[in-house]
Scaffold this active site. Structure first.
Site, PDB file in Angstrom:
ATOM      1  N   CYS A   1       0.834  -1.113   0.073  1.00  0.00           N
ATOM      2  CA  CYS A   1       0.613  -0.144   0.028  1.00  0.00           C
ATOM      3  C   CYS A   1       0.610   0.899  -0.310  1.00  0.00           C
ATOM      4  O   CYS A   1       1.447   1.026   1.250  1.00  0.00           O
ATOM      5  CB  CYS A   1      -0.807   0.444   1.199  1.00  0.00           C
TER       6      CYS A   1
ATOM      7  N   CYS B   1       0.221   3.066   3.168  1.00  0.00           N
ATOM      8  CA  CYS B   1       0.833   2.665   4.930  1.00  0.00           C
ATOM      9  C   CYS B   1       1.478   1.686   5.238  1.00  0.00           C
ATOM     10  O   CYS B   1       2.683   2.107   5.891  1.00  0.00           O
ATOM     11  CB  CYS B   1      -0.121   2.155   5.422  1.00  0.00           C
TER      12      CYS B   1
ATOM     13  N   CYS C   1      -6.274  -2.588   0.790  1.00  0.00           N
ATOM     14  CA  CYS C   1      -5.228  -2.675   1.612  1.00  0.00           C
ATOM     15  C   CYS C   1      -5.788  -3.282   2.912  1.00  0.00           C
ATOM     16  O   CYS C   1      -6.985  -2.778   3.609  1.00  0.00           O
ATOM     17  CB  CYS C   1      -4.490  -1.004   1.670  1.00  0.00           C
TER      18      CYS C   1
ATOM     19  N   CYS D   1      -4.827  -0.166   5.483  1.00  0.00           N
ATOM     20  CA  CYS D   1      -5.719   1.102   6.171  1.00  0.00           C
ATOM     21  C   CYS D   1      -6.529   1.280   5.419  1.00  0.00           C
ATOM     22  O   CYS D   1      -7.672   2.697   5.648  1.00  0.00           O
ATOM     23  CB  CYS D   1      -4.656   2.474   5.820  1.00  0.00           C
TER      24      CYS D   1
ATOM     25  N   ASP E   1      21.146   1.908 -17.679  1.00  0.00           N
ATOM     26  CA  ASP E   1      21.196   0.787 -16.877  1.00  0.00           C
ATOM     27  C   ASP E   1      19.896  -0.187 -17.701  1.00  0.00           C
ATOM     28  O   ASP E   1      18.985   0.066 -17.459  1.00  0.00           O
ATOM     29  CB  ASP E   1      20.900   1.430 -15.391  1.00  0.00           C
TER      30      ASP E   1
HETATM   31 ZN   LIG Z   1      -2.813   1.172   3.119  1.00  0.00          ZN
END
Ligand SMILES: [Zn+2]
Length: 410
Positions: free
Chosen positions: A196, A199, A212, A215, A334
């Site tokens: 997430c 969070c 999520c 949260c 790269d």
């Molecule tokens: Zn979250």
């Protein structure tokens, strides 16, 4: 327009024309640079009084800008940076070249979104997706989403955001805005959104839905989507708009859905706009079909892991595939990102690798158990495959090299 802005615009056009005349490209960047030196507020002044849409994201922004332009042309003239010059210099040139256009559809580099929001005061901003790109110089993708979130919170104001409900990074960035139209534009590349962005907890996915576990950030219900069966887009009222795109793949149907959602915010009837999208045959050489010695090549541009994955979804199942990889400045030096791409879907078909970094690609294919042939350039690649259709996938400068071989096909 002030006298200074008029003078700056004249100089911009002259510089761009000189650049074109001397064969240095389309002159968008140098023209814009000259104009902005003379009048630093030139972009703002040229955007004033127009209805602007900005289109940004890691992949699909050039095509979506082209689709949006085609849709908006149903109701008026549209200024657009169709040559992919997607920084403020390119935007300034696009507007200066189309003084009578009431509308502007501007493709915007992800890192310049804030600057463009302030300067162009767009009516609509379309946010497509965010994934890893140019590892050695681009901002890490969650940091970029955080920057967008901050920028949108500060500057979006009355702007309506058209955003991809299937990309958690986009949802997190856009959800600070008051007015958001959600599009189920899909996400084939999920490696940059396993956790997430809000969070850091694990994201649960089931089918199309994601949420999520901590949260509660989750997939908003989309107003626009791509129909599960057939080529169509479904609008907010459940109405179906048939597409008959020349451009391949589910991802381009999603780009079309975004373009229709944007155009409808400008008052274009999607039923009137949809047929216009099917007239787009290629976009700055992308998806172009070229022929040489009985080989019919289709050119696909893919610049990063998500782009390569999407291109494998677009190619026909049987024809030989030519892969070309460079690592010049604009590609990013790269190439380790090729290890993020799953090449196993190419196993069992004829694969030819070329480009400056063909040996990097060869090692990668070896690891994935895909047989391949290494050749020096695209001419040798053509000679190495039998007459008939050929799919070509190349990253940025490799793609430009191939376009040059075919006289910069559009
Ligand atoms: Zn979250």
């Amino acid at each position: 327009m002030t006298p200074r802005a008029k003078f700056a615009t004249t100089l911009l056009r002259t510089a761009a024309a000189l650049s074109r005349a001397t064969g240095r490209g389309d002159g968008s960047v140098i023209g814009g640079r000259v104009g902005l030196i003379v009048e630093p507020r030139l972009l703002e002044l040229l955007a004033e009084g127009r209805h602007v849409v900005l289109i940004s994201g890691t992949n699909g922004k050039t095509t979506t800008t082209r689709f949006t332009t085609a849709a908006l042309e149903a109701i008026g003239r549209v200024a657009t940076n169709s040559f992919g010059a997607n920084m403020p210099t390119g935007h300034t040139t696009a507007l200066a070249k189309a003084p009578k256009a009431e509308y502007a559809a501007l493709e915007c580099d992800e890192h310049y979104l804030g600057q463009l929001l302030d300067a162009a005061r767009p009516k609509v901003v379309a946010l497509l997706n965010l994934s890893r790109d140019q590892l050695d110089r681009a901002m890490e993708v969650t940091a970029l989403a955080a920057k967008w979130r901050q920028t949108l919170q500060a500057s979006a104001g009355q702007t309506t955001i058209v955003a991809n409900a299937d990309d958690p990074l986009i949802v997190w960035a856009a959800s600070v805005c008051e007015r958001v139209v959600w599009v189920a534009a899909g996400q084939s590349w999920t490696a940059d959104s396993a956790i997430c962005p809000n969070c850091g907890a694990h994201l649960d996915r089931f089918g199309e839905f994601w949420r999520c576990t901590n949260c509660g950030l989750n997939r908003p219900s989309p107003q626009w989507s791509v129909a599960h069966q057939g080529e169509a887009v479904v609008g907010p009222d459940g109405r179906r708009y048939d597409l008959n795109l020349q451009l391949p793949g589910r991802v381009n149907r999603a780009n079309a859905a975004t373009a229709l959602a944007v155009a409808s915010l400008f008052g274009v009837d999607p039923a009137q706009a949809a047929p216009r999208l099917s007239e787009v045959a290629s976009v700055a050489g992308r998806y172009a079909k070229v022929e040489r010695d009985g080989r019919h090549l289709r050119l696909l541009l893919a610049k990063n892991p998500a782009g390569w994955l999407e291109s494998f979804d677009m190619i026909e199942p049987n024809p030989p595939v030519v892969l070309s990889l460079n690592a010049r400045e604009v590609d990013g030096f790269d190439t380790s990102w090729i290890y993020d791409v799953d090449f196993t879907s190419l196993a069992g078909r004829k694969v030819v690798v070329t480009g400056d970094r063909r040996t990097d690609l060869a090692v990668r294919l070896e690891v994935d158990g895909v047989d391949f042939l290494v050749v020096d350039d695209v001419r040798a690649a053509i000679a190495a495959v039998p007459p008939g259709p050929v799919e070509v996938v190349a990253n940025y400068t490799a793609f430009q090299d191939i376009r040059a071989e075919f006289n910069r096909v559009n």
